[in-house]
Design a protein around this motif. Structure first.
Motif, PDB file in Angstrom:
ATOM      1  N   LEU A 125      33.004  76.691  -0.980  1.00 41.94           N
ATOM      2  CA  LEU A 125      34.178  77.196  -0.294  1.00 41.94           C
ATOM      3  C   LEU A 125      34.428  77.708  -1.995  1.00 41.94           C
ATOM      4  CD1 LEU A 125      37.747  75.741   1.378  1.00 41.94           C
ATOM      5  CD2 LEU A 125      37.417  76.384  -1.319  1.00 41.94           C
ATOM      6  N   LEU A 126      34.592  78.947  -1.941  1.00 44.50           N
ATOM      7  CA  LEU A 126      35.298  80.043  -3.374  1.00 44.50           C
ATOM      8  C   LEU A 126      36.815  79.848  -2.794  1.00 44.50           C
ATOM      9  CD1 LEU A 126      32.359  82.468  -2.928  1.00 44.50           C
ATOM     10  CD2 LEU A 126      32.363  80.388  -4.180  1.00 44.50           C
ATOM     11  N   ASP A 127      37.099  79.419  -4.044  1.00 49.96           N
ATOM     12  CA  ASP A 127      39.028  79.359  -4.343  1.00 49.96           C
ATOM     13  C   ASP A 127      38.989  80.215  -5.401  1.00 49.96           C
ATOM     14  OD1 ASP A 127      41.486  78.765  -4.014  1.00 49.96           O
ATOM     15  OD2 ASP A 127      41.173  77.106  -3.859  1.00 49.96           O
ATOM     16  N   GLY A 136      45.352  75.558  -4.380  1.00 50.91           N
ATOM     17  CA  GLY A 136      46.236  76.124  -3.086  1.00 50.91           C
ATOM     18  C   GLY A 136      47.792  76.362  -4.687  1.00 50.91           C
ATOM     19  N   THR A 137      46.918  77.486  -5.068  1.00 49.58           N
ATOM     20  CA  THR A 137      47.788  79.047  -6.039  1.00 49.58           C
ATOM     21  C   THR A 137      48.364  79.424  -5.370  1.00 49.58           C
ATOM     22  OG1 THR A 137      45.698  80.188  -6.040  1.00 49.58           O
ATOM     23  CG2 THR A 137      46.184  78.237  -7.406  1.00 49.58           C
ATOM     24  N   GLY A 138      48.331  80.150  -4.167  1.00 47.55           N
ATOM     25  CA  GLY A 138      48.856  80.941  -3.358  1.00 47.55           C
ATOM     26  C   GLY A 138      48.296  82.240  -3.680  1.00 47.55           C
ATOM     27  N   GLU A 139      47.623  82.961  -4.950  1.00 47.15           N
ATOM     28  CA  GLU A 139      46.550  83.674  -5.735  1.00 47.15           C
ATOM     29  C   GLU A 139      45.195  83.628  -5.301  1.00 47.15           C
ATOM     30  OE1 GLU A 139      46.262  82.162  -9.423  1.00 47.15           O
ATOM     31  OE2 GLU A 139      48.562  82.059  -9.674  1.00 47.15           O
ATOM     32  N   SER A 151      22.576  81.084   1.511  1.00 47.04           N
ATOM     33  CA  SER A 151      21.747  80.765   2.468  1.00 47.04           C
ATOM     34  C   SER A 151      22.116  79.735   3.461  1.00 47.04           C
ATOM     35  CB  SER A 151      20.107  79.458   1.673  1.00 47.04           C
ATOM     36  OG  SER A 151      20.989  79.231   0.732  1.00 47.04           O
ATOM     37  N   ARG A 152      23.736  78.718   3.238  1.00 43.28           N
ATOM     38  CA  ARG A 152      24.768  78.463   3.296  1.00 43.28           C
ATOM     39  C   ARG A 152      25.708  79.142   3.594  1.00 43.28           C
ATOM     40  NH1 ARG A 152      24.610  74.697  -1.496  1.00 43.28           N
ATOM     41  NH2 ARG A 152      24.078  76.476  -2.579  1.00 43.28           N
ATOM     42  N   PRO A 153      26.429  78.752   4.543  1.00 40.61           N
ATOM     43  CA  PRO A 153      28.298  78.797   4.204  1.00 40.61           C
ATOM     44  C   PRO A 153      29.120  79.286   3.725  1.00 40.61           C
ATOM     45  CG  PRO A 153      27.400  77.501   6.747  1.00 40.61           C
ATOM     46  CD  PRO A 153      26.111  77.570   5.854  1.00 40.61           C
ATOM     47  N   ILE A 154      29.510  80.300   3.072  1.00 36.36           N
ATOM     48  CA  ILE A 154      30.817  80.003   2.718  1.00 36.36           C
ATOM     49  C   ILE A 154      32.344  80.358   3.106  1.00 36.36           C
ATOM     50  CG2 ILE A 154      31.338  81.774   0.717  1.00 36.36           C
ATOM     51  CD1 ILE A 154      28.578  82.474   0.349  1.00 36.36           C
ATOM     52  N   VAL A 155      32.888  79.671   2.700  1.00 29.61           N
ATOM     53  CA  VAL A 155      34.471  79.451   3.597  1.00 29.61           C
ATOM     54  C   VAL A 155      35.477  80.179   1.983  1.00 29.61           C
ATOM     55  CG1 VAL A 155      36.066  78.199   3.743  1.00 29.61           C
ATOM     56  CG2 VAL A 155      33.985  77.364   4.498  1.00 29.61           C
ATOM     57  N   LEU A 156      35.924  80.557   2.842  1.00 25.30           N
ATOM     58  CA  LEU A 156      36.656  81.394   1.086  1.00 25.30           C
ATOM     59  C   LEU A 156      38.764  81.644   1.233  1.00 25.30           C
ATOM     60  CD1 LEU A 156      37.119  84.669   0.407  1.00 25.30           C
ATOM     61  CD2 LEU A 156      37.722  85.760   1.869  1.00 25.30           C
ATOM     62  N   ALA A 157      38.403  81.389   0.511  1.00 22.73           N
ATOM     63  CA  ALA A 157      39.912  80.743  -0.064  1.00 22.73           C
ATOM     64  C   ALA A 157      41.028  81.782  -0.342  1.00 22.73           C
ATOM     65  CB  ALA A 157      39.644  79.298  -0.362  1.00 22.73           C
ATOM     66  N   GLY A 158      41.617  81.022  -0.901  1.00 19.25           N
ATOM     67  CA  GLY A 158      43.232  81.929  -1.664  1.00 19.25           C
ATOM     68  C   GLY A 158      43.488  82.845  -1.907  1.00 19.25           C
ATOM     69  N   GLY A 159      44.749  82.693  -1.675  1.00 20.59           N
ATOM     70  CA  GLY A 159      46.337  83.703  -1.289  1.00 20.59           C
ATOM     71  C   GLY A 159      45.340  84.138  -0.017  1.00 20.59           C
ATOM     72  N   LEU A 160      44.691  83.818   0.940  1.00 19.22           N
ATOM     73  CA  LEU A 160      44.677  84.652   2.436  1.00 19.22           C
ATOM     74  C   LEU A 160      45.952  83.932   3.210  1.00 19.22           C
ATOM     75  CD1 LEU A 160      41.538  82.990   3.594  1.00 19.22           C
ATOM     76  CD2 LEU A 160      41.924  85.530   2.627  1.00 19.22           C
ATOM     77  N   GLU A 161      46.164  85.470   4.366  1.00 15.78           N
ATOM     78  CA  GLU A 161      47.733  85.093   5.299  1.00 15.78           C
ATOM     79  C   GLU A 161      47.204  86.115   6.163  1.00 15.78           C
ATOM     80  OE1 GLU A 161      50.683  85.810   1.903  1.00 15.78           O
ATOM     81  OE2 GLU A 161      50.291  88.003   2.133  1.00 15.78           O
ATOM     82  N   GLY A 176      33.726  81.253   7.211  1.00 24.14           N
ATOM     83  CA  GLY A 176      35.039  80.417   8.095  1.00 24.14           C
ATOM     84  C   GLY A 176      36.139  81.242   6.096  1.00 24.14           C
ATOM     85  N   VAL A 177      37.472  80.837   6.938  1.00 21.01           N
ATOM     86  CA  VAL A 177      38.088  81.162   5.921  1.00 21.01           C
ATOM     87  C   VAL A 177      39.662  79.481   6.203  1.00 21.01           C
ATOM     88  CG1 VAL A 177      38.886  83.935   6.165  1.00 21.01           C
ATOM     89  CG2 VAL A 177      39.865  82.017   7.936  1.00 21.01           C
ATOM     90  N   ASP A 178      40.267  79.552   4.678  1.00 26.60           N
ATOM     91  CA  ASP A 178      40.807  78.493   4.517  1.00 26.60           C
ATOM     92  C   ASP A 178      41.834  78.424   3.819  1.00 26.60           C
ATOM     93  OD1 ASP A 178      41.992  75.770   3.866  1.00 26.60           O
ATOM     94  OD2 ASP A 178      39.861  74.766   3.283  1.00 26.60           O
ATOM     95  N   VAL A 179      43.182  77.899   4.985  1.00 22.87           N
ATOM     96  CA  VAL A 179      44.056  78.035   4.222  1.00 22.87           C
ATOM     97  C   VAL A 179      46.060  77.506   4.412  1.00 22.87           C
ATOM     98  CG1 VAL A 179      45.296  79.188   6.497  1.00 22.87           C
ATOM     99  CG2 VAL A 179      46.409  80.477   4.545  1.00 22.87           C
ATOM    100  N   SER A 180      46.272  77.214   3.493  1.00 20.58           N
ATOM    101  CA  SER A 180      47.350  76.521   2.942  1.00 20.58           C
ATOM    102  C   SER A 180      48.822  77.240   3.024  1.00 20.58           C
ATOM    103  CB  SER A 180      47.077  75.433   2.437  1.00 20.58           C
ATOM    104  OG  SER A 180      47.808  74.394   2.358  1.00 20.58           O
ATOM    105  N   GLY A 181      49.286  77.272   1.744  1.00 19.50           N
ATOM    106  CA  GLY A 181      50.578  78.248   1.700  1.00 19.50           C
ATOM    107  C   GLY A 181      50.906  79.462   2.528  1.00 19.50           C
ATOM    108  N   GLY A 182      49.494  80.449   2.971  1.00 21.98           N
ATOM    109  CA  GLY A 182      50.064  81.101   3.321  1.00 21.98           C
ATOM    110  C   GLY A 182      50.432  81.534   4.724  1.00 21.98           C
ATOM    111  N   VAL A 183      50.340  79.536   5.544  1.00 22.65           N
ATOM    112  CA  VAL A 183      50.736  79.311   6.832  1.00 22.65           C
ATOM    113  C   VAL A 183      51.933  78.965   7.165  1.00 22.65           C
ATOM    114  CG1 VAL A 183      48.767  80.372   8.173  1.00 22.65           C
ATOM    115  CG2 VAL A 183      49.063  77.659   7.179  1.00 22.65           C
ATOM    116  N   GLU A 184      52.806  78.606   5.531  1.00 19.29           N
ATOM    117  CA  GLU A 184      53.711  77.974   5.493  1.00 19.29           C
ATOM    118  C   GLU A 184      55.328  78.686   5.651  1.00 19.29           C
ATOM    119  OE1 GLU A 184      51.870  74.049   3.474  1.00 19.29           O
ATOM    120  OE2 GLU A 184      52.617  75.623   1.985  1.00 19.29           O
ATOM    121  N   SER A 185      56.144  77.391   6.213  1.00 17.30           N
ATOM    122  CA  SER A 185      57.657  78.417   5.533  1.00 17.30           C
ATOM    123  C   SER A 185      58.654  77.173   4.510  1.00 17.30           C
ATOM    124  CB  SER A 185      58.922  77.509   6.783  1.00 17.30           C
ATOM    125  OG  SER A 185      58.260  76.631   7.571  1.00 17.30           O
TER     126      SER A 185
END
Length: 205
Positions: A125-127, A136-139, A151-161, A176-185
């Motif tokens: 996972l690249l953040d 969880g920086t939102g950047e 040769s292995r799956p890469i998951v993208l994170a960081g500032g996604l929305e 794949g993509v990984d999101v936390s803050g970008g889908v929060e109220s």
């Protein structure tokens, strides 16, 4: 192949169910007390049971003790572990679970050299990098730094929305993509509408 989507930092059962109903492939539970999205063992166990057998439940740790991970695994049905600290490969692979190793994209980081230190990882996972903050920086970071052939799956994170995830997927071709803050109220509180928009846009990329 459609991009896989993980909704991380789930703190409420309702949010987990909303993620599943929107088509998320995985949810993430944070076992790192300084995070505003941290959950207790009891919370995590309840959330993990709510998503059904076909959704991957990921446990996120930051420089944990071995005992913390083992205690968590005894009580929470985690399918995959995610390590966001300075854990070695030997530490990560000792728990008989697939694991993702997060790499924080410092400007001087040689991504492929660092990835090679974790040959047993199921994914990398690249953040985004911010000093002293393990995630969880939102950047975001420069997506052109994501290796095109891995040769292995890469998951993208960081500032996604919802607004930028389609471009991110198109630019990187990521597994794949990984999101936390970008889908929060609010921190730790997900928006069902944002989750749905995010997943639709990720798979359109």
């Amino acid at each position: 192949m459609p991009c896989r989507v993980k909704i991380c930092g789930i703190t409420r059962t309702d949010d987990a169910i909303a993620a599943v109903q929107a088509g998320a492939d995985a949810i993430g539970l944070v076992f790192y007390d300084p995070s505003p999205r941290a959950v207790t063992i009891d919370q995590a166990a309840t959330i993990a049971r709510s998503v059904g057998p076909f959704v991957t439940v990921v446990g996120l740790f930051v420089n944990p003790t071995e005992q913390l991970v083992r205690n968590t695994l005894e009580q929470v049905d985690l399918h995959v572990l995610q390590f966001h600290g300075d854990e070695t490969e030997a530490f990560c692979q000792q728990f008989q679970r697939p694991y993702m190793k997060a790499l924080r994209m410092r400007p001087e980081l040689d991504v492929e050299v660092e990835m090679a230190k974790y040959p047993s990882a199921s994914a990398i996972l690249l953040d985004a990098y911010r000093k002293g903050v393990p995630g969880g920086t939102g950047e975001s970071f420069d997506w052109t730094r994501v290796p095109k052939r891995s040769s292995r799956p890469i998951v993208l994170a960081g500032g996604l929305e919802p607004e930028n995830v389609s471009l991110a997927v198109t630019t990187t071709g990521t597994y794949g993509v990984d999101v936390s803050g970008g889908v929060e109220s609010a921190p730790g509180i997900k928006s069902a509408q944002l989750i749905e928009s995010f997943i639709i846009n990720a798979r359109a990329g």
